[in-house]
Design a protein around this motif. Structure first.
Motif, PDB file in Angstrom:
ATOM      1  N   PRO A  89       0.830  -1.217   0.000  1.00  0.00           N
ATOM      2  CA  PRO A  89       0.000   0.000   0.000  1.00  0.00           C
ATOM      3  C   PRO A  89       0.859   1.260   0.000  1.00  0.00           C
ATOM      4  O   PRO A  89       2.083   1.213   0.174  1.00  0.00           O
ATOM      5  N   ASP A  90       0.191   2.400  -0.185  1.00  0.00           N
ATOM      6  CA  ASP A  90       0.858   3.696  -0.099  1.00  0.00           C
ATOM      7  C   ASP A  90       0.887   4.217   1.329  1.00  0.00           C
ATOM      8  O   ASP A  90       1.686   5.102   1.652  1.00  0.00           O
ATOM      9  N   VAL A  91       0.018   3.693   2.167  1.00  0.00           N
ATOM     10  CA  VAL A  91      -0.037   4.102   3.559  1.00  0.00           C
ATOM     11  C   VAL A  91      -0.729   3.000   4.363  1.00  0.00           C
ATOM     12  O   VAL A  91      -1.629   2.322   3.858  1.00  0.00           O
ATOM     13  N   PRO A 116       4.600   4.949   5.035  1.00  0.00           N
ATOM     14  CA  PRO A 116       4.027   5.819   6.061  1.00  0.00           C
ATOM     15  C   PRO A 116       2.999   5.053   6.904  1.00  0.00           C
ATOM     16  O   PRO A 116       2.176   4.304   6.364  1.00  0.00           O
ATOM     17  N   ILE A 117       3.054   5.245   8.211  1.00  0.00           N
ATOM     18  CA  ILE A 117       2.126   4.582   9.128  1.00  0.00           C
ATOM     19  C   ILE A 117       1.428   5.651   9.967  1.00  0.00           C
ATOM     20  O   ILE A 117       2.085   6.451  10.642  1.00  0.00           O
ATOM     21  N   VAL A 118       0.111   5.644   9.895  1.00  0.00           N
ATOM     22  CA  VAL A 118      -0.718   6.598  10.635  1.00  0.00           C
ATOM     23  C   VAL A 118      -1.508   5.836  11.683  1.00  0.00           C
ATOM     24  O   VAL A 118      -2.120   4.803  11.376  1.00  0.00           O
ATOM     25  N   ASP A 119      -1.492   6.334  12.896  1.00  0.00           N
ATOM     26  CA  ASP A 119      -2.211   5.701  14.008  1.00  0.00           C
ATOM     27  C   ASP A 119      -3.462   6.517  14.311  1.00  0.00           C
ATOM     28  O   ASP A 119      -3.374   7.658  14.770  1.00  0.00           O
ATOM     29  N   TYR A 120      -4.627   5.939  14.019  1.00  0.00           N
ATOM     30  CA  TYR A 120      -5.910   6.620  14.254  1.00  0.00           C
ATOM     31  C   TYR A 120      -6.415   6.189  15.629  1.00  0.00           C
ATOM     32  O   TYR A 120      -6.902   5.095  15.795  1.00  0.00           O
ATOM     33  N   VAL A 140       5.502   4.808  14.106  1.00  0.00           N
ATOM     34  CA  VAL A 140       4.313   5.600  13.760  1.00  0.00           C
ATOM     35  C   VAL A 140       4.780   6.978  13.314  1.00  0.00           C
ATOM     36  O   VAL A 140       5.580   7.627  13.981  1.00  0.00           O
ATOM     37  N   ASP A 141       4.265   7.428  12.169  1.00  0.00           N
ATOM     38  CA  ASP A 141       4.647   8.732  11.639  1.00  0.00           C
ATOM     39  C   ASP A 141       3.714   9.852  12.079  1.00  0.00           C
ATOM     40  O   ASP A 141       4.147  10.996  12.208  1.00  0.00           O
ATOM     41  N   HIS A 142       2.446   9.527  12.287  1.00  0.00           N
ATOM     42  CA  HIS A 142       1.492  10.562  12.684  1.00  0.00           C
ATOM     43  C   HIS A 142       0.359   9.922  13.477  1.00  0.00           C
ATOM     44  O   HIS A 142      -0.133   8.852  13.114  1.00  0.00           O
ATOM     45  N   VAL A 143      -0.028  10.572  14.550  1.00  0.00           N
ATOM     46  CA  VAL A 143      -1.142  10.109  15.377  1.00  0.00           C
ATOM     47  C   VAL A 143      -2.339  11.031  15.151  1.00  0.00           C
ATOM     48  O   VAL A 143      -2.197  12.268  15.188  1.00  0.00           O
ATOM     49  N   LEU A 144      -3.492  10.436  14.914  1.00  0.00           N
ATOM     50  CA  LEU A 144      -4.749  11.178  14.784  1.00  0.00           C
ATOM     51  C   LEU A 144      -5.470  11.080  16.121  1.00  0.00           C
ATOM     52  O   LEU A 144      -5.930  10.005  16.509  1.00  0.00           O
ATOM     53  N   ALA A 381       0.033  11.884   4.150  1.00  0.00           N
ATOM     54  CA  ALA A 381       1.063  10.887   4.452  1.00  0.00           C
ATOM     55  C   ALA A 381       1.305   9.972   3.261  1.00  0.00           C
ATOM     56  O   ALA A 381       2.448   9.634   2.926  1.00  0.00           O
ATOM     57  N   ALA A 382       0.224   9.556   2.607  1.00  0.00           N
ATOM     58  CA  ALA A 382       0.331   8.615   1.493  1.00  0.00           C
ATOM     59  C   ALA A 382       1.023   9.241   0.280  1.00  0.00           C
ATOM     60  O   ALA A 382       1.773   8.562  -0.442  1.00  0.00           O
ATOM     61  N   GLU A 383       0.780  10.513   0.100  1.00  0.00           N
ATOM     62  CA  GLU A 383       1.296  11.178  -1.110  1.00  0.00           C
ATOM     63  C   GLU A 383       2.645  11.845  -0.877  1.00  0.00           C
ATOM     64  O   GLU A 383       3.182  12.510  -1.760  1.00  0.00           O
TER      65      GLU A 383
END
Length: 384
Positions: A89-91, A116-120, A140-144, A381-383
């Protein structure tokens, strides 16, 4: 033609499934060509993923439940991480359930260091195990964040980049708050008492007996009550069989429509501590919150939890507005004494209602939808 954007999502419980589905809808509205793969429940499946296994088998309640399910959970972690690698995947978006999803993320980061890994949903680093925040930076790159105080907590603890996007229940404010007729019902007799004992079998085992005694004592004090129990569909039959012998016989609200109607009509609530306390606060329903688990859970929690209150509504408000009765303090007589005044025109009721009125500003209600905010960050993050 460029290939579609590929998003892999991992949700291990119903709470994550309820977050993942609106996120998928928001992503599709922004990028119609997006392709989804991943792990999730019924709602995410309806939005286009084909989960490799049912997430019900991952649901556990309490520390004592973990050993029996651990071998299968570890197998599913390995399986999920391998599926991410195969999907390219892209993210990767991991959603809630950190004991599962973070282990997946660590494996994926090792195998695919540039993904890229985003934690929701932030883990509760502000409540216990604060060292997790700094450790998360490795995978983790970014936490939501769902709660407005969480970005500052991650900054203070050295965690990953963290952005407050808002709690998903904000998108359902209209369903939770009463219209004029329903507001009159809140004031009418007999008062509606909403009971929320939890959504897991283990929770019901501990909470239902305590709540039954509490309700009976409240009824003895204030008179007739209309008691409504919010029940998840898969547990409704079991709850129905238990409450058939209650001294004050409740009715069950099982469908989403019935549950929402109960929120709009309720004069007060008796709730297991958790997300339900914030949901009730947003609906303007005064409450008493409680939790009881096994003795070993209590022993561990007392040594780990680092906050003055575990009630989510209190944490967001920044003060102890909602009375909480935990473990041995979850005694029906004390809970009934705190709950009964909330059914009348009292200072205790007014204090909670006035505090809950501040939540719109604190949680930025009326601005962008949380799922749209989350989708924008995932796309960024994906782009790259």
């Amino acid at each position: 033609m460029p290939r579609p954007l590929r998003v892999f999502l991992v949700a291990a419980e119903e709470s994550g499934d309820r977050l993942g589905a609106p996120l998928m809808r928001a992503l599709r509205s922004m990028r119609p060509e997006v392709e989804f793969t991943g792990v999730g429940g019924a709602q995410m499946t309806a939005q286009g993923i084909t989960p490799p296994f049912p997430i019900d088998e991952l649901s556990i309640m309490g520390f004592t439940s973990i050993p029996a399910k651990l071998p299968n959970i570890l197998r599913r972690i390995r399986q999920t991480a391998a599926a991410v690698a195969a999907a390219k995947p892209d993210v990767l978006v991991i959603i809630d359930s950190p004991d599962f999803t973070h282990r997946v993320a660590r494996r994926v980061r090792t195998a695919m260091p540039d993904l890229p890994i985003v934690d929701y949903v932030s883990p509760s680093v502000w409540a216990w195990r604060p060292g997790r925040a700094k450790a998360m930076r490795a995978y983790v790159d970014h936490v939501l964040a769902l709660l407005p105080f969480e970005p500052e907590a991650h900054r203070r603890l050295g965690g990953p980049a963290c952005t407050y996007v808002g709690h998903p229940m904000i998108e359902r404010i209209a369903e939770l708050r009463p219209n004029t007729d329903e507001a009159r019902r809140r004031e009418a007799s007999p008062p509606v008492l909403l009971v929320m004992p939890g959504s897991r079998r283990g929770e019901l085992k501990y909470m239902l007996p305590i709540f039954e005694q509490t309700v009976a004592q409240v009824a003895a004090t204030v008179g007739p009550l209309e008691v409504v129990i919010a029940a998840v569909p898969r547990l409704a039959a079991g709850i129905e069989s238990v409450v058939a012998s209650w001294r004050v016989r409740p009715r069950l609200a099982v469908t989403q429509e019935d549950r929402d109607a109960a929120f709009r009509a309720a004069r007060a609530a008796l709730v297991k501590s958790g997300t339900g306390t914030l949901e009730l606060a947003l609906a303007g329903v005064p409450m008493v919150a409680s939790y009881k688990g096994s003795a070993i859970e209590a022993f561990i929690a007392r040594r780990l939890v680092k906050v003055p209150t575990v009630i989510l509504a209190n944490l967001v408000l920044g003060e102890k507005v909602v009375p909480e009765f935990l473990q041995e303090d979850a005694e029906p007589g004390r809970m009934a004494a705190a709950l009964a005044p909330l059914l009348g025109d009292t200072a205790e009721r007014t204090r909670q209602v006035e505090a809950f009125n501040r939540l719109d500003a604190i949680m930025e209600i009326g601005t962008a939808r949380p799922s749209d905010r989350a989708a924008e960050i995932v796309l960024k993050a994906a782009e790259g």
